[in-house]
Design a protein around this motif. Structure first.
Motif, short mmCIF file in Angstrom:
data_model
loop_
_atom_site.label_atom_id
_atom_site.label_comp_id
_atom_site.label_asym_id
_atom_site.label_seq_id
_atom_site.Cartn_x
_atom_site.Cartn_y
_atom_site.Cartn_z
N TRP A 16 0.84 -1.20 0.00
CA TRP A 16 0.00 0.00 0.00
C TRP A 16 0.88 1.26 0.00
O TRP A 16 0.51 2.27 0.59
N GLU A 20 -0.25 4.85 1.49
CA GLU A 20 0.30 5.06 2.84
C GLU A 20 1.28 6.22 2.87
O GLU A 20 1.43 6.90 3.88
N ARG A 24 0.94 9.37 5.37
CA ARG A 24 2.04 9.92 6.18
C ARG A 24 2.13 11.43 6.01
O ARG A 24 2.46 12.15 6.94
N ALA A 30 -6.10 8.89 7.13
CA ALA A 30 -5.96 7.50 7.57
C ALA A 30 -7.31 6.81 7.75
O ALA A 30 -7.44 5.60 7.51
N ASN A 50 -6.55 2.59 -0.90
CA ASN A 50 -6.19 2.01 0.39
C ASN A 50 -7.17 0.90 0.76
O ASN A 50 -8.15 0.63 0.03
N LEU A 140 3.83 1.97 7.61
CA LEU A 140 3.95 1.28 6.32
C LEU A 140 3.69 -0.21 6.50
O LEU A 140 4.32 -0.87 7.33
#
Length: 507
Positions: A16, A20, A24, A30, A50, A140
């Motif tokens: 991902w 991801e 970040r 998220a 995601n 991650l």
């Protein structure tokens, strides 16, 4: 088999990675369905999604309008492949805490050559656990495969379905074949057209290729399947290129407990320098450039680089150069891996004993040059060398501090000022008669009355250049006892007025 395998490779796959990385950068994403989109054939399509978006029914390749119809709250960001690659390169740099040999493997994977490194971290399993734990701490998701060949490591990392898969060393070709036979044929890193072609013949496992003749496979599907299979099995070697040059000599220390004090860092550095210098001594080399990499527990790396004016393998002088910069290392919550790399080495003959420690003018000068060079830059540390020219400003070249003189010798019998101006400074001068020294000269608005003079000394430039008139130099002393080096450029001629210059100052 290509030979007995002594190498061990680790492949880490970030399934991902694209989304991801975006999370970040924007943590608020998220908990949202997220898709990375790009334009394809005039349409916006989802390039990556995601896990939340996938659970909602989105798939890579889906048109954005269809994706929004399925998940109206879908958050999207445009694909930035340059940023993705830069992030992967940074991860490769971080992974050098485990091995100096880290390489990019496609757009979402890394290869690490762990040969001879895993014992520093408690073995392969402990290293893999440490690696995955730290990466998960960065947000991650990853899967790790470890095997004798990069191809086998890639296959199990991407297709085993496990977070960590470690294949035992292949003692024979049959061991490799047994280990990979049930892995999906997608693990051979083939193009989608090749995979579709193999699937159309019912070939879905790597083991399904074993009974087939190489020639038949090549004729029907091209050379890629045979090459990838042989690479994975170790029949042919597969070189991998590190993402950054690998230092010729290196020593690393994996610390049981993170260190954060200067005294502790210095202690580890002493040990690394001793080991590295012993290695350089055995190889008959000296270091010209070294890098100390301090890997912090939070994933950041602090580096100190030093250089030397000539090859060196003596721990104490090198330690002093590092010590002047250790205050720039921020240990954060602690440093758990330190790597000392000799990034540039040169041959160095064996020298008896600790001549460097016992001193000597040359050794002391080398220390001074090294300290000045690391502080101001080695390009600013030069040694004057004579050059064949009568004009003073052309008679000196800048050379390296320890360079041998190129045949020229400093001329003798010429009295020259202690301080020679880089460029002659024009002054006003009054001389009673032509070809006599000046009685008075004015510099920067201040007058100097001359009470004594000696000269002239006539100097001319190179005849083939013909770019300067002759100069008549005089050593003059003013009423305060200060001595100057003046010259008149050109000869007195009717209708012309020669110019006067100050070229130096005597002590």
């Amino acid at each position: 088999m290509a030979g007995h395998h002594k190498k061990r490779f680790l492949c880490v796959w970030f399934p991902w990675f694209m989304t991801e990385r975006l999370v970040r950068k924007e943590p608020e994403l998220a908990k949202r369905a997220l898709g990375a989109i790009e334009e394809q054939r005039g349409r916006l399509v989802v390039a990556a999604a995601n896990q939340r978006a996938l659970r909602a029914g989105l798939r890579p390749g889906m048109v954005l309008a269809d994706a929004r119809a399925i998940e109206p709250t879908l958050q999207t960001r445009f694909v930035n492949r340059a940023a993705d690659r830069a992030a992967l390169v940074r991860l490769a740099g971080w992974a050098t805490r485990y091995t100096p040999w880290a390489a990019l493997a496609e757009q979402d994977s890394l290869f690490l050559d762990l040969s001879g490194c895993s014992h520093l971290f408690g073995g392969e399993e402990a290293l893999a656990e440490d690696l995955t734990t730290r990466l998960e701490g960065f947000g991650l998701t990853c899967a790790v495969g470890l095997a004798d060949t990069p191809g086998a490591a890639w296959a199990v990392a991407h297709q085993s379905g496990e977070k960590i898969t470690i294949l035992p060393p292949f003692g024979a070709l049959t061991d490799a074949m047994d280990a990979l036979k049930d892995i999906s044929i997608s693990g051979l890193r083939l193009a989608s057209d090749d995979l579709d072609g193999l699937a159309s013949f019912g070939l879905r496992k790597i083991g399904g290729l074993y009974p087939l003749a190489r020639r038949t496979l090549t004729e029907r599907f091209g050379p890629a399947p045979v090459l990838r299979l042989d690479q994975a099995l170790g029949v042919v070697d597969e070189p991998i290129s590190p993402f950054a040059p690998v230092a010729p000599r290196e020593r690393r220390a994996a610390l049981a407990e993170p260190v954060s004090t200067r005294e502790a860092i210095e202690g580890v550095l002493h040990g690394l320098l001793d080991e590295l210098c012993q290695t350089l001594n055995r190889s008959g080399e000296g270091a010209r450039a070294l890098t100390l990499s301090c890997h912090r527990v939070d994933g950041t790396v602090s580096r100190i680089r030093i250089g030397t004016s000539r090859p060196s393998r003596w721990p104490q002088p090198l330690f002093r150069l590092f010590a002047e910069r250790l205050d720039g290392v921020d240990p954060g919550f602690g440093i758990d891996v330190m790597v000392l790399s000799a990034t540039q080495v040169e041959p160095l003959k064996a020298i008896q004993g600790n001549w460097h420690v016992k001193g000597g003018a040359k050794a002391g000068l080398a220390d001074l040059v090294d300290r000045l060079g690391n502080r101001f830059g080695f390009g600013r540390i030069t040694r004057p060398q004579p050059r064949q020219s009568w004009l003073p400003e052309r008679a000196i070249d800048d050379g390296l501090p320890f360079a041998e003189l190129a045949g020229e010798e400093w001329p003798s019998g010429r009295e020259r000022p202690l301080r020679l101006l880089a460029w002659p400074e024009e002054v006003e001068a009054v001389a009673p008669v032509p070809d006599d020294p000046p009685m008075l000269f004015r510099r920067r608005g201040r007058s100097y009355r001359v009470r004594a003079a000696d000269g002239p000394e006539r100097l001319e430039g190179e005849w083939w250049l013909k770019d300067e008139a002759p100069r008549d130099y005089y050593q003059v002393e003013d009423e305060a006892g200060r001595r100057y080096w003046l010259y008149r450029q050109g000869l007195y001629e009717p209708g012309s007025q020669p110019k006067w210059f100050l070229h130096g100052v005597f002590a």
